[in-house]
Design a protein around this motif. Sequence first.
Motif, PDB file in Angstrom:
ATOM      1  N   THR A 409       0.856  -1.186   0.000  1.00 43.44           N
ATOM      2  CA  THR A 409       0.000   0.000   0.000  1.00 43.44           C
ATOM      3  C   THR A 409       0.891   1.235   0.000  1.00 43.44           C
ATOM      4  N   THR A 411       1.014   5.256   0.073  1.00 47.56           N
ATOM      5  CA  THR A 411       0.218   6.442   0.419  1.00 47.56           C
ATOM      6  C   THR A 411       1.004   7.691   0.050  1.00 47.56           C
ATOM      7  N   THR A 412       0.372   8.552  -0.706  1.00 34.53           N
ATOM      8  CA  THR A 412       1.002   9.796  -1.147  1.00 34.53           C
ATOM      9  C   THR A 412       0.314  10.979  -0.489  1.00 34.53           C
ATOM     10  N   GLU A 413       1.092  11.756   0.278  1.00 32.13           N
ATOM     11  CA  GLU A 413       0.552  12.962   0.886  1.00 32.13           C
ATOM     12  C   GLU A 413       0.564  14.082  -0.156  1.00 32.13           C
ATOM     13  N   SER A 433      -5.063  12.533   1.132  1.00 39.37           N
ATOM     14  CA  SER A 433      -3.976  11.656   0.712  1.00 39.37           C
ATOM     15  C   SER A 433      -4.490  10.637  -0.292  1.00 39.37           C
ATOM     16  N   LYS A 434      -3.567  10.148  -1.098  1.00 37.44           N
ATOM     17  CA  LYS A 434      -3.907   9.184  -2.140  1.00 37.44           C
ATOM     18  C   LYS A 434      -3.242   7.848  -1.809  1.00 37.44           C
ATOM     19  N   SER A 435      -4.052   6.795  -1.801  1.00 40.96           N
ATOM     20  CA  SER A 435      -3.517   5.460  -1.486  1.00 40.96           C
ATOM     21  C   SER A 435      -3.627   4.568  -2.710  1.00 40.96           C
ATOM     22  N   THR A 437      -2.989   0.480  -3.694  1.00 40.77           N
ATOM     23  CA  THR A 437      -2.683  -0.878  -3.223  1.00 40.77           C
ATOM     24  C   THR A 437      -2.291  -1.742  -4.418  1.00 40.77           C
TER      25      THR A 437
END
Length: 523
Positions: A409, A411-413, A433-435, A437
Amino acid sequence: MFKTCTYKIIQGLLVANILLFVNKTSADQFPVLTASNQLDVGNAQILAGKLEQICTSRFKNPAQAFQCKSTCGGLYRRVQTLSAQINRQANKPSIKNSVKQLARDTISCNQQWRNNFPAEFKPFALLLKSLHEGKLPAPGKPKVNTVSAPSQYAQVLNSLVPSLSALGNVCHNSLFKDSCVKSCALDNDTQQFSQLIAKGSLASLKGADKMTPWVSALKDQSTKLLQKSKSCAKHYSRNPASSIVSLQQITKSVNDQVNIVYQKQLVAEKRARDEAKRQQQIALTAAKAEKQKRFEQAVEKLRKCRSDSPFSGYSGCSYLTAVYDNDFTLAMDIEYQSSAPYRLGWMGEANAEMARMFGDLYGSEEQLNQDLTNSWKAYHFVGRLLGTYATYYQHYYPTCLGKNPAVITLTTERQKEYRNGFGTLIRTERLPSKSDTIYIPRRLYPHVNFADINKDTQAQVQIADMLSGAINKYPRINLFEVTMGLSEAMEKHRCDSGVIEKLEKQMLAYQQHRHNYNRQFSR
């Protein structure tokens, strides 16, 4: 009419001994009244200045010396006033009054010497005699004899030296005495200039187009002497001595001729520089074309892919085939060639400049350049290629992930920045935020890192690499082509096919090979 009036004015002032003195002498080299019956104000200034100095040295009594300087030194102003009135055609009473004042001062100066007259007084006595005879000076400034033949320049300059040596007589009462004395010391410079002219032929300057040592010396001395004579002439107001005018005419004539030669040489030198620059540009263009040709030939050679390759027709076929066939040397050659935009483009130029500036701090410029070169030898595709393979695996082979796939996973802040027209950050706004997977086979997990399997990072790296190559115009096989070829192969071949299984095995083997090879460049 003038003779009668003048005679009456002077009659009561003139003494017999001055006429006798004048009749027995001849005009010297500074005539106040020229042969053409014109007043030479410049000569009058020189003579009056010398008379003032004689007054100071001859009469020890300060009052007597002052009286002598006032009457004899003032003769220049009287001559100047009379000349100005004659030249602007003033009325007769004004001219008669000027003549009367000049006559009185001349007689007064004459009386100071008690029959022991200095030679510098003779020209004023001759002028007084002419006025007594009723001859009014003609209007206009005395004409200076123009020397037309360059062959006579040296001779005329030598003849001017004695008169030029007296020019400094005007400096003793000048507010800028030091400057006056320095600029009016023209006799020695004139003599040297005359000797320099005599060493060659001025007639040869007409066809000359090159500054020989003699011509260069002429240019330097004529420029210096012309400027110096102009500075001296400023101390003579509007009426410089005829010797200064003659000197300026000759030096300007020589200077003009020499400058023509100088300009010819400058034009020739410019043509030579332009031609050299043109030839250099031709050579540079040819070298660039040859270099580009070699690059294209090298890339064409690297692009060759065997016709029976399972990746034939795919983008990056030669690289995928080299890895597939265990030809790791060829794969490394392709990767090194791909780094050309960075090694040889603007980044390479920046690194070379950095090495020149900071090489000593690093150890040496050579060591820094070598380490930068080695860093490009360590450049490779396989890490990102494995990351792309792992990322695409879920899409192309969902059934082949196995029972226990690795779940990653990412995650991009994110945040949004607001800046003004000057680029200054005003405020920031935090975004959700963008996750992302990603499922990959468990066996691949130890061999990939998060940056290589991040879709956004992959896209950014591939686009930047592609644009860099386009801007620098270096032909090559880039990372984007290879990943596109891998995508095509995964789309065409099943996960359990021999092609994909062998390609995966070889990519992992090449990754290890690269790890061992690059270890030599780590410090």
